[in-house]
Design a protein around this motif. Structure first.
Motif, PDB file in Angstrom:
ATOM      1  N   THR A   1       0.829  -1.207   0.000  1.00 54.61           N
ATOM      2  CA  THR A   1       0.000   0.000   0.000  1.00 54.61           C
ATOM      3  C   THR A   1       0.862   1.255   0.000  1.00 54.61           C
ATOM      4  O   THR A   1       0.557   2.241  -0.695  1.00 54.61           O
ATOM      5  N   ALA A   2       1.933   1.219   0.782  1.00 61.07           N
ATOM      6  CA  ALA A   2       2.822   2.378   0.837  1.00 61.07           C
ATOM      7  C   ALA A   2       3.490   2.647  -0.507  1.00 61.07           C
ATOM      8  O   ALA A   2       3.726   3.806  -0.885  1.00 61.07           O
ATOM      9  N   LYS A   3       3.786   1.622  -1.262  1.00 59.87           N
ATOM     10  CA  LYS A   3       4.464   1.782  -2.546  1.00 59.87           C
ATOM     11  C   LYS A   3       3.546   2.391  -3.605  1.00 59.87           C
ATOM     12  O   LYS A   3       4.007   3.019  -4.553  1.00 59.87           O
ATOM     13  N   VAL A   4       2.248   2.199  -3.440  1.00 56.62           N
ATOM     14  CA  VAL A   4       1.307   2.704  -4.445  1.00 56.62           C
ATOM     15  C   VAL A   4       1.410   4.220  -4.559  1.00 56.62           C
ATOM     16  O   VAL A   4       1.382   4.799  -5.657  1.00 56.62           O
ATOM     17  N   ALA A   5       1.521   4.891  -3.431  1.00 57.48           N
ATOM     18  CA  ALA A   5       1.536   6.368  -3.440  1.00 57.48           C
ATOM     19  C   ALA A   5       2.747   6.929  -4.180  1.00 57.48           C
ATOM     20  O   ALA A   5       2.664   7.991  -4.810  1.00 57.48           O
ATOM     21  N   SER A   6       3.873   6.218  -4.087  1.00 62.78           N
ATOM     22  CA  SER A   6       5.094   6.744  -4.714  1.00 62.78           C
ATOM     23  C   SER A   6       5.356   6.166  -6.099  1.00 62.78           C
ATOM     24  O   SER A   6       6.362   6.497  -6.735  1.00 62.78           O
ATOM     25  N   ALA A   7       4.491   5.320  -6.574  1.00 68.66           N
ATOM     26  CA  ALA A   7       4.705   4.689  -7.880  1.00 68.66           C
ATOM     27  C   ALA A   7       4.382   5.664  -9.006  1.00 68.66           C
ATOM     28  O   ALA A   7       3.592   6.615  -8.838  1.00 68.66           O
ATOM     29  N   SER A   8       4.953   5.411 -10.144  1.00 72.45           N
ATOM     30  CA  SER A   8       4.669   6.235 -11.327  1.00 72.45           C
ATOM     31  C   SER A   8       3.263   5.932 -11.826  1.00 72.45           C
ATOM     32  O   SER A   8       2.658   4.920 -11.457  1.00 72.45           O
ATOM     33  N   ALA A   9       2.768   6.793 -12.679  1.00 71.43           N
ATOM     34  CA  ALA A   9       1.412   6.624 -13.198  1.00 71.43           C
ATOM     35  C   ALA A   9       1.251   5.305 -13.930  1.00 71.43           C
ATOM     36  O   ALA A   9       0.200   4.658 -13.846  1.00 71.43           O
ATOM     37  N   ASP A  10       2.282   4.885 -14.658  1.00 68.17           N
ATOM     38  CA  ASP A  10       2.200   3.625 -15.410  1.00 68.17           C
ATOM     39  C   ASP A  10       2.141   2.416 -14.485  1.00 68.17           C
ATOM     40  O   ASP A  10       1.552   1.393 -14.831  1.00 68.17           O
TER      41      ASP A  10
END
Length: 490
Positions: free
Chosen positions: A130-139
């Motif tokens: 869940t934490a990684k989702v916020a910092s992930a790129s749009a793709d």
């Protein structure tokens, strides 16, 4: 001439506890406990039934006939005055249940620890995703969001089993419901005090809360929907083994919350005579071998049935079914509202046959321990269960006398008080109504069954009604009054 009137409810002759009906190893221990504690054998005998029901309740059912099945949990209450060593008896009878509970905890501990670790790791993985989702790129967000959702669902699906528990002390309705849900549909409340009745009556909530106690006896579906939790139990099985002071039964009878709800009709009552004042100073202790056998058998039966998800099915032999059917045919006429000796406690007596089948199944399991589900209940075992049912009928009538279960008898006492106070030799029904409470006798028709009862017992005699033939209201029925009510020396 008047004969001596018959008391409305005199002291009942109570049946002795049929200790010979108990399975051998249980009979020996119950007799030994009664000797060592110098208590009526009724107390350990009745609580022993609750012990068997704790071991088997929620894990076995008895097939009566057709679609009629009974669970094997029981509600038992013994009424005894203070100083009768109730706690000592409870301790001796329930010790092996606590030992079995400890063994179950030890057996299930590795699985509990493993489930706790799995749940923790799954939650940590879901939190990281869940934490990684916020910092992930749009793709990457859509794919990572789907991964996080999947991991969260996995973490949510991991179930950590509760630590096994067989017994609960006096507990609230909410606590009992949660325990039944956690413990696979069953729990037992065993107590040497009567506080549970105060709790049911609403000590903490301010109003009676009987749902789980009603459904937990019958095994009816129980669903709880609250803001803090949702619980669903397909076949709840609650066992209760209680010892109360006589005053508790009297108090129950005075509380409107208990009347008409059906809870009191689910208990098997024992009201033995106290031995205080006639006890031995140096009784024989429980023989060690008798105690060891009792402990081993209770633990073996409890552990054998503990992990059954589909309950063990106990069958009746044709001969046992014939005996139960004959008993049922003997009891049925007694339930008649008019003239039936059990008519005023029909709610209780209507459950007597089912309770007898439950007791027979428990005796059968106690006799065969780990093989009870492979053998049918014999006729002899059913006869023993019927002997217990007759005992509980005798004591149930006495208990309901204390609780004021017969409203006609209670109202008859009010009428007798009025007759004594006014010293009438003869009175009309209309004049009598003037002296009675309208809350107790709203209409003149409410007085009819009371006067009929008093006439049956020889307190009053209906007098011929002389009609004048004219118009107007017909004359009120008149009754001659027993001289003893106006002059106690007559």
């Amino acid at each position: 001439m008047w004969e001596e009137p018959i008391p409305l409810t005199g002291p009942r002759k109570l049946a002795p506890f049929p200790i010979e009906a108990l399975p051998g190893w249980l009979r020996e221990f119950v007799a030994a406990v009664a000797e060592e504690t110098q208590t009526p054998v009724d107390l350990p005998g009745a609580i022993a039934l609750s012990v068997l029901a704790t071991a088997a309740g929620g894990r076995s059912v008895v097939q009566v006939r057709g679609n009629w099945r009974e669970p094997t949990n029981l509600y038992v209450v013994v009424s005894l005055p203070p100083a009768n060593r109730k706690s000592a008896v409870f301790g001796l009878l329930t010790d092996p249940l606590y030992e079995a509970e400890e063994q179950l905890v030890a057996l299930h501990q590795p699985a509990i620890v493993e489930a706790q670790m799995t749940a923790r790791l799954a939650k940590e993985a879901a939190d990281k995703a869940t934490a990684k989702v916020a910092s992930a790129s749009a793709d990457e967000q859509d794919q990572m969001r789907a991964t996080a959702i999947a991991l969260a669902q996995t973490a949510e699906s991991v179930s950590v089993p509760a630590e096994p528990q067989l017994l609960a002390d006096d507990a609230t309705a909410e606590t009992v419901t949660s325990l039944i849900a956690e413990q696979g549909g069953r729990i037992s409340v065993m107590s040497a005090e009567g506080d549970i009745f105060d709790i049911i009556a609403g000590r903490y909530s301010g109003k009676p809360n009987m749902g789980v106690f009603l459904k937990g006896h019958a095994g009816d579906r129980l669903r709880v929907n609250r803001q803090t939790r949702k619980e669903y139990i397909e076949h709840p099985a609650l066992t209760m083994g209680l010892c109360v002071q006589p005053q508790v039964l009297d108090d129950i009878g005075r509380q409107d919350g208990f009347k008409g709800k059906g809870l009191l009709g689910r208990f098997l009552y024992s009201v033995p005579e106290s031995l205080v004042g006639r006890r031995k100073s140096k009784p024989d202790p429980v023989p060690e071998q008798v105690k060891e056998t009792y402990h081993r058998h209770v633990i073996d039966l409890t552990l054998f049935l503990a992990d059954w998800t589909d309950p063990a099915l106990i069958q009746l032999s044709p001969e046992a079914d014939d005996s139960l059917l004959a008993f049922q045919e003997r009891v049925e006429p007694l339930l008649a509202a008019r003239g039936g000796s059990l008519g005023h406690i029909a709610d209780w007596a209507g459950k007597l046959i089912g309770a007898t089948a439950r007791i027979a199944a428990l005796f059968h399991l106690a006799q065969h321990l780990t093989r009870g589900h492979t053998l049918p209940v014999t006729e002899a075992t059913m006869r023993d269960a019927i002997a217990l049912a007759d005992y509980f009928t005798s004591h149930g009538l006495a208990a309901f006398d204390v609780m004021g279960a017969d409203p006609t008898t209670e109202r008859a006492r009010s009428v007798l008080d009025a007759l004594r106070a006014n010293r009438w030799r003869e009175v009309s029904k209309r004049d009598l109504m003037v002296k009675l409470s309208r809350s107790e006798f709203p209409t003149a028709a409410d007085l009819d069954p009371v006067l009929a009862l008093l006439e049956d017992h020889g307190y009053v005699r209906a007098q011929p009604v002389h009609r004048t033939g004219g118009r107007g209201r017909p004359p009120s029925p008149r009754y001659a009054i027993h001289p003893r009510l106006t002059d106690p020396t007559a």
